[in-house]
Motif scaffolding. Structure first.
Motif, mmCIF file in Angstrom:
data_model
loop_
_atom_site.group_PDB
_atom_site.id
_atom_site.type_symbol
_atom_site.label_atom_id
_atom_site.label_comp_id
_atom_site.label_asym_id
_atom_site.label_seq_id
_atom_site.Cartn_x
_atom_site.Cartn_y
_atom_site.Cartn_z
ATOM 1 N N UNK A 42 -52.079 3.560 -2.846
ATOM 2 C CA UNK A 42 -50.779 2.795 -2.680
ATOM 3 C C UNK A 42 -50.001 2.901 -3.715
ATOM 4 N N UNK A 43 -50.303 3.416 -4.806
ATOM 5 C CA UNK A 43 -49.227 3.493 -5.808
ATOM 6 C C UNK A 43 -48.451 4.767 -5.323
ATOM 7 N N UNK A 44 -48.860 5.833 -4.777
ATOM 8 C CA UNK A 44 -48.263 6.691 -4.243
ATOM 9 C C UNK A 44 -47.265 6.685 -3.236
ATOM 10 N N UNK A 45 -47.713 5.806 -2.104
ATOM 11 C CA UNK A 45 -46.805 5.435 -1.380
ATOM 12 C C UNK A 45 -45.602 4.564 -1.803
ATOM 13 N N UNK A 46 -45.886 3.505 -2.880
ATOM 14 C CA UNK A 46 -44.735 2.964 -3.310
ATOM 15 C C UNK A 46 -43.873 3.786 -3.817
ATOM 16 N N UNK A 47 -44.268 4.781 -4.960
ATOM 17 C CA UNK A 47 -43.321 5.632 -5.293
ATOM 18 C C UNK A 47 -42.280 6.380 -4.324
ATOM 19 N N UNK A 48 -42.907 6.920 -3.299
ATOM 20 C CA UNK A 48 -42.379 7.623 -2.263
ATOM 21 C C UNK A 48 -41.231 6.635 -1.721
ATOM 22 N N UNK A 49 -41.479 5.469 -1.550
ATOM 23 C CA UNK A 49 -40.390 4.488 -0.929
ATOM 24 C C UNK A 49 -39.348 4.045 -1.983
ATOM 25 N N UNK A 50 -39.586 4.149 -2.924
ATOM 26 C CA UNK A 50 -38.747 3.996 -4.339
ATOM 27 C C UNK A 50 -37.951 5.412 -4.117
ATOM 28 N N UNK A 51 -38.388 6.363 -4.129
ATOM 29 C CA UNK A 51 -37.638 7.507 -4.022
ATOM 30 C C UNK A 51 -36.609 7.638 -2.871
ATOM 31 N N UNK A 52 -37.142 7.110 -1.749
ATOM 32 C CA UNK A 52 -36.305 7.284 -0.609
ATOM 33 C C UNK A 52 -35.292 6.161 -0.636
ATOM 34 N N UNK A 53 -35.336 5.202 -1.585
ATOM 35 C CA UNK A 53 -34.422 4.173 -1.760
ATOM 36 C C UNK A 53 -33.245 4.716 -2.380
ATOM 37 N N UNK A 54 -33.694 5.526 -3.480
ATOM 38 C CA UNK A 54 -32.757 6.129 -4.562
ATOM 39 C C UNK A 54 -31.988 7.285 -3.769
ATOM 40 N N UNK A 55 -32.702 7.821 -2.735
ATOM 41 C CA UNK A 55 -32.051 9.067 -2.007
ATOM 42 C C UNK A 55 -30.897 8.308 -1.144
ATOM 43 N N UNK A 56 -30.935 7.375 -0.476
ATOM 44 C CA UNK A 56 -30.090 6.586 0.373
ATOM 45 C C UNK A 56 -28.965 6.134 -0.651
ATOM 46 N N UNK A 57 -29.074 5.726 -1.856
ATOM 47 C CA UNK A 57 -27.990 5.466 -2.702
ATOM 48 C C UNK A 57 -27.152 6.566 -3.040
ATOM 49 N N UNK A 58 -27.991 7.592 -3.419
ATOM 50 C CA UNK A 58 -27.485 8.952 -3.926
ATOM 51 C C UNK A 58 -26.579 9.406 -2.811
ATOM 52 N N UNK A 59 -26.880 9.579 -1.511
ATOM 53 C CA UNK A 59 -26.119 10.034 -0.377
ATOM 54 C C UNK A 59 -24.760 9.520 -0.149
ATOM 55 N N UNK A 60 -24.891 7.892 -0.515
ATOM 56 C CA UNK A 60 -23.570 7.064 -0.378
ATOM 57 C C UNK A 60 -22.786 6.861 -1.761
ATOM 58 N N UNK A 61 -23.193 7.625 -2.772
ATOM 59 C CA UNK A 61 -22.529 7.239 -4.040
ATOM 60 C C UNK A 61 -21.094 7.379 -4.176
ATOM 61 N N UNK A 62 -20.532 8.203 -3.147
ATOM 62 C CA UNK A 62 -19.298 8.251 -3.382
ATOM 63 C C UNK A 62 -18.475 7.233 -3.102
ATOM 64 N N UNK A 63 -18.949 6.252 -2.202
ATOM 65 C CA UNK A 63 -18.225 4.979 -1.655
ATOM 66 C C UNK A 63 -19.058 3.775 -1.945
ATOM 67 N N UNK A 64 -20.378 3.742 -2.159
ATOM 68 C CA UNK A 64 -21.160 2.620 -2.488
ATOM 69 C C UNK A 64 -21.666 2.756 -3.963
ATOM 70 N N UNK A 65 -20.841 1.950 -4.567
ATOM 71 C CA UNK A 65 -20.872 1.791 -6.386
ATOM 72 C C UNK A 65 -21.703 0.658 -6.446
ATOM 73 N N UNK A 66 -21.934 -0.193 -5.564
ATOM 74 C CA UNK A 66 -22.698 -1.562 -5.934
ATOM 75 C C UNK A 66 -24.118 -1.293 -5.206
ATOM 76 N N UNK A 67 -25.229 -1.691 -5.937
ATOM 77 C CA UNK A 67 -26.355 -2.032 -5.281
ATOM 78 C C UNK A 67 -26.957 -3.516 -5.425
#
Length: 330
Positions: A42-67
């Motif tokens: 379960x912890x491995x799955x959660x970590x993967x989901x956190x990383x996926x969320x951060x990936x999406x924030x990173x991909x949009x970083x040039x425009x999205x500056x507020x989470x």
């Protein structure tokens, strides 16, 4: 299919894929001596989901500056926001936290509810204009002096703390109104990345089917507040209807505004919560107005085998469940 339904379906599909898709199978896993294996999975799955969320924030970083992050009570918002921010740092981003609680209007301007009490959960209790002014200034590269709300005196103060967004900086903000577009009416939608966090999924338990994720959140709240806030299980149960009304009014209507729906449920959380919550609930007397609800929760907890202390010790200090039982190092 709504985003909430999609997140719930994805979780249920994963449970089936790993072969633990009912509370009966959770029990079988625990009885087979595989509790720590289940926790780690379960912890491995959660970590993967956190990383996926951060990936999406990173991909949009040039425009999205507020989470912006929101979700109902005891969903693990604090832990999740810290873990997502941690994953964002791995990618080279620099999360900066702004606390929305510092943007309340002065107490004398707080709206009054139907009971004649100050309604601190109403959107009108927030100084929306000032918040938007500061956010726009930050997005334009200006330095702002951040407010600090003095809850004792009931008004905003300034302590000299300033903030300017540099390259790679991302604002992280969490609160009940965070996904409500009326909180940030002056900010272009494409500058904001919304995350909704909730313990969405409850596992079916054979004949004693329990589909209420709200009860799981109540159990989390009972355990956490008894440990950290001095709130008794009885008081928490009696306050719960008011908490739920606030969620229905201020949070659930805006959940579909999320770019990401994060499900904070784990397969081991009910067995874990049983270990801590059962003795607390048993202490509520028959004469208490909270007794019936306490008995309902105890009846549900009969379904599962509680985790053992040696198994609980294996839960990592960064786990979302440590937010409720203690021992977190985030």
């Amino acid at each position: 299919m709504t985003k909430i339904e999609a997140a719930r379906t994805e979780y249920q599909d994963w449970c089936r894929a790993v072969g633990v898709d009912t509370l009966e199978k959770v029990n079988e896993t625990l009885e087979a001596g595989k509790a720590i294996e289940l926790i780690n999975l379960c912890e491995a799955r959660q970590e993967r989901k956190y990383a996926q969320a951060a990936d999406q924030i990173y991909w949009k970083r040039n425009r999205c500056r507020i989470v912006m992050m929101s979700g109902p009570s005891s969903s693990g918002k604090t832990s999740s926001s810290l873990r997502i921010a941690q994953q964002a740092r791995v990618l080279g981003l620099k999360p900066k936290v702004i606390e929305l609680d510092n943007y309340f209007v002065d107490r004398e301007h707080t709206p009054i509810d139907e009971h004649g009490e100050r309604d601190y959960e109403a959107l009108a209790a927030m100084d929306v204009a000032f918040l938007n002014q500061q956010l726009n200034d930050l997005l334009e590269g200006k330095e702002v002096e951040l407010p600090k709300f003095d809850f004792k005196e009931g008004h905003r103060v300034f302590t000299g703390k300033t903030l300017r967004l540099e390259d790679g900086d991302i604002l992280f903000m969490e609160g009940i109104h965070a996904l409500n577009p009326d909180l940030t009416p002056d900010i272009p939608r494409d500058r904001i990345f919304n995350i909704y966090i909730s313990a969405l999924s409850a596992l079916p338990g054979g004949e004693k089917d329990h589909g209420s994720t709200t009860d799981k959140r109540l159990l989390r709240r009972i355990v956490r507040d008894n440990r950290t806030r001095g709130i008794s299980p009885e008081d928490n149960i009696l306050r719960w209807p008011s908490v739920r009304r606030g969620e229905i009014r201020n949070i659930f209507p805006y959940e579909e505004n999320a770019n990401i729906v994060f499900n904070s449920s784990t397969l081991y959380d009910i067995p874990l919560l049983k270990y801590y919550a059962e003795p607390l609930l048993c202490g509520i007397s028959e004469s208490s107005p909270a007794y019936a609800k306490a008995q309902s929760l105890l009846h549900f907890l009969e379904i599962v085998r509680a985790l053992k202390p040696s198994e609980i010790a294996a839960i990592p200090p960064t786990s979302i469940m440590r937010e409720f039982i203690g021992g977190q190092t985030l």
